[in-house]
Design an enzyme around this catalytic site. Structure first.
Site, PDB file in Angstrom:
ATOM      1  N   TRP A   1       0.848  -1.177   0.000  1.00  0.00           N
ATOM      2  CA  TRP A   1       0.000   0.000   0.000  1.00  0.00           C
ATOM      3  C   TRP A   1       0.903   1.253   0.000  1.00  0.00           C
ATOM      4  CZ3 TRP A   1      -0.344   4.011   3.590  1.00  0.00           C
ATOM      5  CH2 TRP A   1      -1.346   4.960   3.299  1.00  0.00           C
TER       6      TRP A   1
ATOM      7  N   ASP B   1     -15.752  11.610  -3.046  1.00  0.00           N
ATOM      8  CA  ASP B   1     -15.174  10.351  -2.579  1.00  0.00           C
ATOM      9  C   ASP B   1     -15.974   9.821  -1.396  1.00  0.00           C
ATOM     10  OD1 ASP B   1     -12.843   8.474  -1.527  1.00  0.00           O
ATOM     11  OD2 ASP B   1     -12.193   9.167  -3.496  1.00  0.00           O
ATOM     12  N   ASP B   2     -15.347   9.032  -0.578  1.00  0.00           N
ATOM     13  CA  ASP B   2     -15.959   8.317   0.545  1.00  0.00           C
ATOM     14  C   ASP B   2     -16.712   9.282   1.479  1.00  0.00           C
ATOM     15  OD1 ASP B   2     -16.514   6.400   2.424  1.00  0.00           O
ATOM     16  OD2 ASP B   2     -14.443   5.751   2.664  1.00  0.00           O
TER      17      ASP B   2
ATOM     18  N   ARG C   1      -9.773  -2.684   8.271  1.00  0.00           N
ATOM     19  CA  ARG C   1     -10.394  -1.355   8.150  1.00  0.00           C
ATOM     20  C   ARG C   1     -11.845  -1.436   8.633  1.00  0.00           C
ATOM     21  NH1 ARG C   1     -11.661   2.998   3.371  1.00  0.00           N
ATOM     22  NH2 ARG C   1     -10.461   4.700   4.241  1.00  0.00           N
TER      23      ARG C   1
ATOM     24  N   LYS D   1     -16.025   5.694  -8.968  1.00  0.00           N
ATOM     25  CA  LYS D   1     -14.722   5.237  -8.477  1.00  0.00           C
ATOM     26  C   LYS D   1     -15.015   4.017  -7.610  1.00  0.00           C
ATOM     27  CE  LYS D   1     -10.910   6.524  -5.420  1.00  0.00           C
ATOM     28  NZ  LYS D   1     -10.260   7.614  -4.683  1.00  0.00           N
ATOM     29  N   TRP D   2     -14.670   2.837  -8.095  1.00  0.00           N
ATOM     30  CA  TRP D   2     -15.042   1.559  -7.471  1.00  0.00           C
ATOM     31  C   TRP D   2     -13.872   1.097  -6.615  1.00  0.00           C
ATOM     32  CZ3 TRP D   2     -19.078  -2.024  -9.722  1.00  0.00           C
ATOM     33  CH2 TRP D   2     -19.127  -3.246  -9.057  1.00  0.00           C
ATOM     34  N   ASP D   3     -14.020   1.236  -5.313  1.00  0.00           N
ATOM     35  CA  ASP D   3     -12.919   0.975  -4.387  1.00  0.00           C
ATOM     36  C   ASP D   3     -13.055  -0.426  -3.785  1.00  0.00           C
ATOM     37  OD1 ASP D   3     -10.658   1.500  -2.888  1.00  0.00           O
ATOM     38  OD2 ASP D   3     -11.432   3.338  -1.983  1.00  0.00           O
TER      39      ASP D   3
ATOM     40  N   ASN E   1     -11.098  -2.161  -0.319  1.00  0.00           N
ATOM     41  CA  ASN E   1     -10.055  -1.779   0.630  1.00  0.00           C
ATOM     42  C   ASN E   1      -9.552  -2.855   1.584  1.00  0.00           C
ATOM     43  OD1 ASN E   1      -9.215   1.010   0.242  1.00  0.00           O
ATOM     44  ND2 ASN E   1     -11.399   1.444   0.404  1.00  0.00           N
TER      45      ASN E   1
ATOM     46  N   CYS F   1     -10.181   0.944  -8.213  1.00  0.00           N
ATOM     47  CA  CYS F   1      -9.310   1.389  -7.128  1.00  0.00           C
ATOM     48  C   CYS F   1      -9.323   0.284  -6.082  1.00  0.00           C
ATOM     49  CB  CYS F   1      -9.863   2.690  -6.559  1.00  0.00           C
ATOM     50  SG  CYS F   1      -9.057   3.239  -5.041  1.00  0.00           S
TER      51      CYS F   1
ATOM     52  N   ASP G   1      -2.332   5.282  -3.500  1.00  0.00           N
ATOM     53  CA  ASP G   1      -2.727   6.312  -2.534  1.00  0.00           C
ATOM     54  C   ASP G   1      -1.562   7.243  -2.219  1.00  0.00           C
ATOM     55  OD1 ASP G   1      -5.371   5.714  -2.254  1.00  0.00           O
ATOM     56  OD2 ASP G   1      -5.173   4.622  -0.374  1.00  0.00           O
TER      57      ASP G   1
HETATM   58  C1  DGJ Z   1      -8.857   4.211  -0.626  1.00  0.00           C
HETATM   59  C2  DGJ Z   1      -8.650   4.970  -1.905  1.00  0.00           C
HETATM   60  O1  DGJ Z   1      -7.479   4.560  -2.522  1.00  0.00           O
HETATM   61  C3  DGJ Z   1      -8.652   6.454  -1.602  1.00  0.00           C
HETATM   62  O2  DGJ Z   1      -8.379   7.192  -2.750  1.00  0.00           O
HETATM   63  C4  DGJ Z   1      -9.980   6.827  -1.012  1.00  0.00           C
HETATM   64  O3  DGJ Z   1     -10.985   6.637  -1.962  1.00  0.00           O
HETATM   65  C5  DGJ Z   1     -10.267   5.998   0.229  1.00  0.00           C
HETATM   66  N1  DGJ Z   1     -10.120   4.595  -0.035  1.00  0.00           N
HETATM   67  C6  DGJ Z   1     -11.648   6.268   0.738  1.00  0.00           C
HETATM   68  O4  DGJ Z   1     -11.991   5.461   1.784  1.00  0.00           O
END
Ligand code: DGJ
Length: 731
Positions: free
Chosen positions: A196, A364-365, A441, A474-476, A478, A522, A544
């Site tokens: 990351w 964003d989020d 997370r 923007k499809w994240d 995490n 993403c 990021d």
């Molecule tokens: C991880 C992404 O890489 C960031 O750009 C952002 O969208 C955050 N998540 C939001 O939680």
């Protein structure tokens, strides 16, 4: 005339676009057919040997028309410890009969016979695909090998394993392809690793005897290793020259690529599903298709490897739109506001973004459910009415009236335990019975392999896009998997395949229903970038890490495998949130201009001078954007080799070239090194337009051969200096 009779008559077949060409020839023995596939500057030949096994005969520079290769032949037993099956360069080696090297296929069968001996059975052409079928000598199993050549110089390979019998067959390993390089030593390999905020680090090392494993066991592509490799010849392969064999796997789940150099110097690559924790049951008549593995060859070094991949991705992988346009310059609110998004704050940012010339505004989020931080809300995709009392419409309308389109962040595959969705459907999460569900997370992974979860995810996304004028998601994603259980299926390990299939299905259905919708992949930065997801997404969030100096090496590594147009790069605030480094605004902009430019700073804090510089640089980017996004990239000097780096882009029609030059840190007051360009027309003259008149004092018109021989001089000094030159070919 059928294709079969074409083969018998020693003739050639030519595949339709997007295929390059394939020829089939047959010697005096009708069972010794050879297939030759040409793609760009590469030829690939396979043949059936005297034991009816299919071998790689050739993978290398393009053969002359009509060239013939010696018939395929099993390698002799070298010692009783090296049976022919393990030393012959088989096209799809299956475990059994003494195959001690990496298998492409391994099965468990009901009668306890875990061996496979795959022999040639048949071939055919379907559309533009060549299909060669192998059959096991004892068990009712067929393996269909598929080949598709692309004129950009790539060969796609994949397989389909079919159960022809009545009893179920358990697959333990099933690769897309094995490909054999010329036997020998002296190879070196390059690969990409990361973490990351530190993705896309390039490594190169000699290929020694043994097996190198590139893989993800995480359920998704991963930040740690990307499914890309290149193999060159030590001392011969450089950025500009020399042979290179390369490949890329199109799969967004757990994957594996092995590069094997045996003690007898057989060198082979096997790529496909990761056999770690893999399991798939084929009921009677069922098949499993593997992901696409894309391979190529060039004689022009690692720079050309990238350019072939970039051209191929643009032409054959990335989604096409009804109204093709360059990647827009976007603004994203994440680094400015994090979860603290609301109607007035976002509108204020949008108004400033529009003044800069930005074309897309992305929230964003934080806009949904009970999302105040990362502890709650994932899964509840309704607009948070405290933050947006009137829904998203007022923001979207204002964004439109400012001349931008609107994008929204989502993380559809995840759920917070603190969410209405989880309270209602705790069984939708992937998990093992009676086992703690490991949070990362503060979130869990929905089991997208379940049909009801797939439908839920498609349903809420479809509703979101239908009810709001959203141009972009923007499809994240995490986190990685920790308990990949699936409680409602006989073989839970099929989750590795079915989850990703359903992910692709959702993306495909969304795009089909909303043809103008664009999607960014993403995963906490660049954790899900591969040729599988890129068939359904338009761009990716590279990392990021937005520190401009770190970005230089991140982006350099990225471009070895993926096209600049998909590489989203934001200009953000300093000191950078990650490492507190401060770099000048122009440096940040010129680094972000290497791909799809975006801005992610808190514009409320930008000075009038920042706004003026940014407006000018965004206008400059618009003038070079087609060249950067669709031209040929030359990495003139990569970061990491010294205190400077440069990239150059040449437009497809050769009319424009762009040089972006960086000085990371000046030493001893030395002048900036001469920059020698590439890819120009040697006989043409180029007018040179500097971004900064003070940093280029050379002639205003220079011949291509001079620029590619003597080079040019720019004046950069101190730390984090940068400039750009635009070269227009003079008619
Ligand atoms: C991880 C992404 O890489 C960031 O750009 C952002 O969208 C955050 N998540 C939001 O939680």
């Amino acid at each position: 005339m059928s294709l079969r009779s074409v083969a018998v008559l020693f003739s050639a077949i030519v595949f339709a676009a997007p295929c390059a060409s394939a020829q089939v020839s047959q010697g005096s023995d009708p069972n010794r057919t050879q297939w030759r596939i040409d793609a760009g500057e590469m030829s690939y030949v396979v043949g059936v040997n005297e034991q009816k096994m299919l071998q790689t005969l050739y993978w290398g520079p393009k053969l002359a028309p009509g060239a013939t290769l010696p018939a395929a032949r099993m390698h002799p037993e070298r010692a009783s410890f090296d049976p022919p099956i393990a030393t012959t360069p088989l096209e799809y080696p299956a475990w059994g009969a003494g195959l001690f090297t990496e298998p492409a296929l391994k099965v468990g069968s009901p009668n306890g016979d875990r061996t496979l001996i795959l022999q040639y059975a048949d071939w055919r052409q379907t559309g533009d695909q060549l299909e060669i079928t192998l059959r096991d000598t004892a068990q009712p199993i067929a393996v269909h090998l598929f080949y598709q050549a692309y004129q950009q110089g790539m060969l796609a390979r994949w397989s389909r394993v079919e159960n022809l019998g009545k009893e179920p067959i358990h697959l333990e390993q099933s690769a897309s392809a094995t490909m054999n390089l010329p036997q020998g030593t002296g190879y070196e390999w390059s690969w990409l690793t990361g973490q990351w905020a530190g993705e896309w680090q390039l490594h190169t090392a000699p290929l020694q005897t043994g097996m190198l494993v590139l893989e993800s066991r995480r359920g998704s592509t991963s930040h740690q290793t990307n499914p890309w490799f290149a193999i060159g010849r030590t001392g011969a392969t450089t950025e500009r020259d020399g042979p290179a064999w390369f490949g890329e796997l199109g799969w967004s789940g757990s994957w594996r690529i092995t590069l094997e150099s045996t003690s007898l110097n057989n060198v082979r690559v096997t790529a496909g599903y990761n056999p770690y924790d893999f399991g798939y049951v084929l009921a009677a008549g069922e098949s499993l298709e593997t992901p696409r593995f894309y391979a190529g060859y060039t004689q022009h070094g690692n720079g050309e490897v990238s350019r072939i991949l970039h051209r191929f991705q643009r032409a054959a992988i990335l989604p096409t739109r009804p109204d093709p346009k360059p990647r827009p310059i976007l603004y994203n609110s994440w680094e400015a506001t994090e979860f603290d998004v609301n109607e007035t704050g976002q509108i204020a940012l949008a108004e400033k973004a529009a003044k800069l010339g930005i074309e897309r505004f992305v929230i964003d989020d934080g806009w949904f459910g009970a999302r105040k931080d990362d502890h709650a809300g994932l899964g509840d995709w309704q607009v948070n009415r405290t933050k947006f009392p009137n829904g998203l419409k007022p923001v979207i309308d204002r964004v439109h009236s400012l001349g931008m389109d609107f994008g929204l962040w989502v993380e559809p595959e995840m759920v917070n335990p603190d969410s209405d969705l989880y309270r209602k459907h705790p069984d939708w999460v992937m998990s093992f019975p009676n086992r703690q569900r490991t949070e990362q997370r503060n979130q869990l992974v929905l089991n997208l392999a379940k049909p009801e979860v797939k439908e839920y995810v498609f349903g809420f996304l479809d509703q979101l896009v239908t009810e709001n004028d959203i141009a972009f998601l923007k499809w994240d994603y995490n986190r990685n998997w920790s308990e990949p259980g699936w409680d409602t299926t006989p073989e839970p390990k099929e989750i590795y395949v079915q989850y990703i299939r359903n992910l692709y299905e959702i993306l495909a259905r969304l795009r089909q229903k909303h043809p103008k919708l664009e999607i960014e992949s993403c995963s906490g930065g660049g954790g899900r970038v591969d040729l599988g997801i890129l068939r359904y997404t338009d761009e990716v969030w590279t990392s990021d890490n937005t520190d401009a100096l770190d970005r230089l090496s991140i982006q350099d590594g990225f471009t070895h495998a993926y096209a600049p147009q998909v590489m989203v790069a934001w200009v953000t605030d300093v000191p950078n949130f990650l490492d507190k480094r401060t770099t000048p605004l122009q440096f940040r902009f010129l680094v972000a201009m290497q791909g799809a430019l975006g801005v992610g700073g808190n514009l409320n804090k930008w000075t009038a001078e920042d706004m003026e510089i940014s407006t000018r640089l965004i206008a400059f980017y618009k003038g070079i954007r087609p060249t950067v996004q669709t031209g040929s990239l030359y990495r003139l000097t990569s970061p990491g080799t010294g205190g400077d780096s440069q990239v150059e882009y040449v437009a497809q029609d050769g009319s424009q070239a762009v040089l972006l030059a960086y000085l990371h840190s000046q030493r001893f007051g030395l002048d900036y090194p001469t920059v020698v360009l590439q890819g120009l027309d040697p006989g043409a003259r180029y007018s040179i337009r500097p971004l900064d008149a003070s940093k280029y004092k050379g002639e205003s018109t220079v011949q291509g051969s001079v620029l590619m021989g003597a080079g040019l001089q720019v004046s950069l000094t101190g730390d984090y200096d940068s400039t750009a030159l635009v070269l227009e070919r003079v008619r």
